[in-house]
Design an enzyme around this catalytic site. Structure first.
Site, PDB file in Angstrom:
ATOM      1  N   LYS A  58     -43.065 -19.231 -22.292  1.00  0.00           N
ATOM      2  CA  LYS A  58     -43.680 -20.270 -21.472  1.00  0.00           C
ATOM      3  C   LYS A  58     -45.115 -19.885 -21.117  1.00  0.00           C
ATOM      4  CE  LYS A  58     -43.105 -23.490 -17.884  1.00  0.00           C
ATOM      5  NZ  LYS A  58     -43.791 -23.114 -16.640  1.00  0.00           N
ATOM      6  N   LYS A 116     -44.801 -14.119 -29.479  1.00  0.00           N
ATOM      7  CA  LYS A 116     -43.420 -14.498 -29.183  1.00  0.00           C
ATOM      8  C   LYS A 116     -43.422 -15.846 -28.449  1.00  0.00           C
ATOM      9  CE  LYS A 116     -41.549 -12.972 -25.401  1.00  0.00           C
ATOM     10  NZ  LYS A 116     -41.026 -12.212 -24.277  1.00  0.00           N
ATOM     11  N   LYS A 146     -47.493  -8.089 -18.701  1.00  0.00           N
ATOM     12  CA  LYS A 146     -47.585  -8.959 -17.518  1.00  0.00           C
ATOM     13  C   LYS A 146     -48.713  -8.505 -16.594  1.00  0.00           C
ATOM     14  CE  LYS A 146     -43.177 -11.234 -17.312  1.00  0.00           C
ATOM     15  NZ  LYS A 146     -41.958 -11.509 -16.560  1.00  0.00           N
TER      16      LYS A 146
HETATM   17  P1  TYM Z   1     -36.007 -14.324 -19.882  1.00  0.00           P
HETATM   18  O1  TYM Z   1     -35.672 -15.481 -19.040  1.00  0.00           O
HETATM   19  O2  TYM Z   1     -37.442 -13.991 -20.103  1.00  0.00           O
HETATM   20  O3  TYM Z   1     -35.317 -14.480 -21.308  1.00  0.00           O
HETATM   21  C1  TYM Z   1     -33.966 -14.842 -21.424  1.00  0.00           C
HETATM   22  C2  TYM Z   1     -33.420 -14.388 -22.784  1.00  0.00           C
HETATM   23  O4  TYM Z   1     -34.136 -15.042 -23.850  1.00  0.00           O
HETATM   24  C3  TYM Z   1     -34.603 -14.071 -24.780  1.00  0.00           C
HETATM   25  N1  TYM Z   1     -35.856 -14.555 -25.359  1.00  0.00           N
HETATM   26  C4  TYM Z   1     -36.108 -14.650 -26.666  1.00  0.00           C
HETATM   27  N2  TYM Z   1     -35.367 -14.375 -27.756  1.00  0.00           N
HETATM   28  C5  TYM Z   1     -35.922 -14.596 -28.965  1.00  0.00           C
HETATM   29  N3  TYM Z   1     -37.187 -15.082 -29.153  1.00  0.00           N
HETATM   30  C6  TYM Z   1     -37.972 -15.378 -28.092  1.00  0.00           C
HETATM   31  N4  TYM Z   1     -39.187 -15.860 -28.266  1.00  0.00           N
HETATM   32  C7  TYM Z   1     -37.432 -15.161 -26.779  1.00  0.00           C
HETATM   33  N5  TYM Z   1     -37.935 -15.339 -25.522  1.00  0.00           N
HETATM   34  C8  TYM Z   1     -36.959 -14.963 -24.675  1.00  0.00           C
HETATM   35  C9  TYM Z   1     -34.783 -12.801 -23.955  1.00  0.00           C
HETATM   36  O5  TYM Z   1     -34.763 -11.654 -24.771  1.00  0.00           O
HETATM   37  C10 TYM Z   1     -33.613 -12.879 -23.008  1.00  0.00           C
HETATM   38  O6  TYM Z   1     -32.437 -12.336 -23.596  1.00  0.00           O
HETATM   39  N6  TYM Z   1     -35.409  -9.753 -18.309  1.00  0.00           N
HETATM   40  C11 TYM Z   1     -34.528 -10.799 -18.818  1.00  0.00           C
HETATM   41  C12 TYM Z   1     -33.688 -11.404 -17.706  1.00  0.00           C
HETATM   42  C13 TYM Z   1     -32.695 -10.455 -17.123  1.00  0.00           C
HETATM   43  C14 TYM Z   1     -31.610  -9.816 -17.771  1.00  0.00           C
HETATM   44  C15 TYM Z   1     -30.945  -9.046 -16.783  1.00  0.00           C
HETATM   45  C16 TYM Z   1     -31.168  -9.816 -19.086  1.00  0.00           C
HETATM   46  C17 TYM Z   1     -32.646 -10.064 -15.808  1.00  0.00           C
HETATM   47  N7  TYM Z   1     -31.589  -9.218 -15.612  1.00  0.00           N
HETATM   48  C18 TYM Z   1     -29.824  -8.277 -17.095  1.00  0.00           C
HETATM   49  C19 TYM Z   1     -30.034  -9.041 -19.396  1.00  0.00           C
HETATM   50  C20 TYM Z   1     -29.395  -8.282 -18.416  1.00  0.00           C
HETATM   51  C21 TYM Z   1     -35.375 -11.841 -19.552  1.00  0.00           C
HETATM   52  O7  TYM Z   1     -36.078 -11.512 -20.431  1.00  0.00           O
HETATM   53  O8  TYM Z   1     -35.247 -13.114 -19.195  1.00  0.00           O
END
Ligand code: TYM
Length: 329
Positions: free
Chosen positions: A194, A191, A111
């Site tokens: 967005k 991966k 990022k």
């Molecule tokens: P976010 O919104 O980026 O992603 C949400 C979930 O989707 C999964 N994910 C994917 N899995 C497989 N292939 C992909 N291309 C892909 N893109 C996204 C992510 O692994 C995630 O599980 N940091 C976290 C948000 C968060 C969180 C937490 C998670 C904040 N606090 C506490 C667990 C526990 C995140 O990546 O959000």
């Protein structure tokens, strides 16, 4: 019953990577665990965003969670900023987390490259807030996609450091991966995300899904129709593993390796399965949107239930770290 916590950012477009990597797994877990799922709006402000659109993004994300089956009868769904104990605990965790640990996080490094003009403290601190999200509920399990494993490992380190300094308080939570923990984007390179502009949205209409799949990159070995392919190198095949039945999977796998089928036939099967799974979710989103008060009510009561747990843990933490006033003897 053991407790689960996970979160999703209101990123503006929930995609099928989020769905098969996380949300669909969350739905499967609600009968075996006490589940708490959160729309993490404070994480989403670590990068540039349109203020006027944020509320809509939060509501749309929560609506999708409900439409996927995460209803208030089965689990708690709420918005992170409605329970300020998350950010309060994050501050305390900041004081036991070495900066070096945060600087070596892969997501931070990526990022920081993408947002060179805005490498703010929040971006670096992102995993500390994530650890607070999980530990404020003393959750034992965290269902996430593969990209979040490193953050959950850091959460375990933070729990260990806090416990060592202030006495046993927090569990060391474990990751639960789904069967498809890493979905590549339609570019076949990175991966699905967005920020990479390579997504298939959960709410994309069937014609858009097909158009994105039709033009998606496939196995690099199949330059011509009769070149045999390697499904393990093809992002379309990875999506098949998430959406297709075992006999279809076998058909496309063999067909690709022997060049018996072309990429278009393979994509048509995937598209049909994907659309079949997403249409009922899209219909439920429309139905929830028609009762506009409903989502607000769900989120208000979800936050109340979450806050009741979080406030108790925060009291314990204040006592443990020595800031809570005891009655005069
Ligand atoms: P976010 O919104 O980026 O992603 C949400 C979930 O989707 C999964 N994910 C994917 N899995 C497989 N292939 C992909 N291309 C892909 N893109 C996204 C992510 O692994 C995630 O599980 N940091 C976290 C948000 C968060 C969180 C937490 C998670 C904040 N606090 C506490 C667990 C526990 C995140 O990546 O959000």
């Amino acid at each position: 019953m053991e407790r689960i916590f996970s979160g999703i950012q209101p990123s503006g477009e929930i995609h099928i990577g989020n769905y098969v990597g996380a949300i669909r797994n969350w739905v499967r877990l609600v009968d075996q665990y006490e589940c708490i799922y959160c729309v993490v709006d404070y994480h989403a402000i670590t990068v540039e965003y349109e203020v006027a659109l944020m509320q809509r993004r939060i509501l749309e994300t929560a609506t999708i969670l409900l439409a996927c089956g995460l209803t208030p009868e089965k689990c708690i769904v709420f918005v992170q900023s409605h329970v300020p104990e998350h950010t309060e605990l994050a501050w305390i965790f900041n004081c036991v987390t070495p900066i070096g640990e945060l600087e070596r996080m892969t997501q931070f490094k990526e990022k920081a490259k993408q947002h060179r003009q805005n490498i703010n403290m929040g971006l670096l601190d992102y995993p500390v807030l994530q650890a607070a999200d999980i530990l404020i509920y003393k959750a034992g399990y965290v269902p996430v996609g593969e990209d979040q494993v490193q953050h959950v490992e850091l959460c375990r380190d933070i729990a260990r450091k806090f416990n060592a300094r202030f006495g046993l308080t927090f569990p060391e939570p474990q990751v639960l991966l789904s069967a498809a923990p890493r979905i590549l984007g339609t570019d076949g390179q990175a991966k699905m995300s967005k920020s990479m502009n390579n997504t298939i949205g959960l709410l994309d209409p069937p014609s858009v899904i097909w158009e994105k799949l039709r033009t998606a990159v496939t196995c690099p070995h199949r330059e011509k129709r009769y070149d045999p392919g390697h499904p393990e190198h093809c992002n379309i095949y990875t999506m098949h593993t998430a959406f297709s039945k075992p006999d279809q999977l076998e058909y496309v796998e063999k067909g690709c390796r022997t060049a018996a089928i072309g990429c278009i036939e393979c994509k048509e099967i995937l598209s049909k399965n994907m659309i079949e799974e997403l249409i009922p979710i899209q219909d439920r989103v429309k139905a929830i949107n028609e009762k506009s008060h409903y989502i607000h009510e769900v989120l208000t009561s979800g936050a109340d239930r979450a806050r009741a747990i979080a406030q108790k843990v925060m009291e314990e933490v204040r006592t443990k770290i020595g800031v809570k006033f005891r009655p005069q003897e």
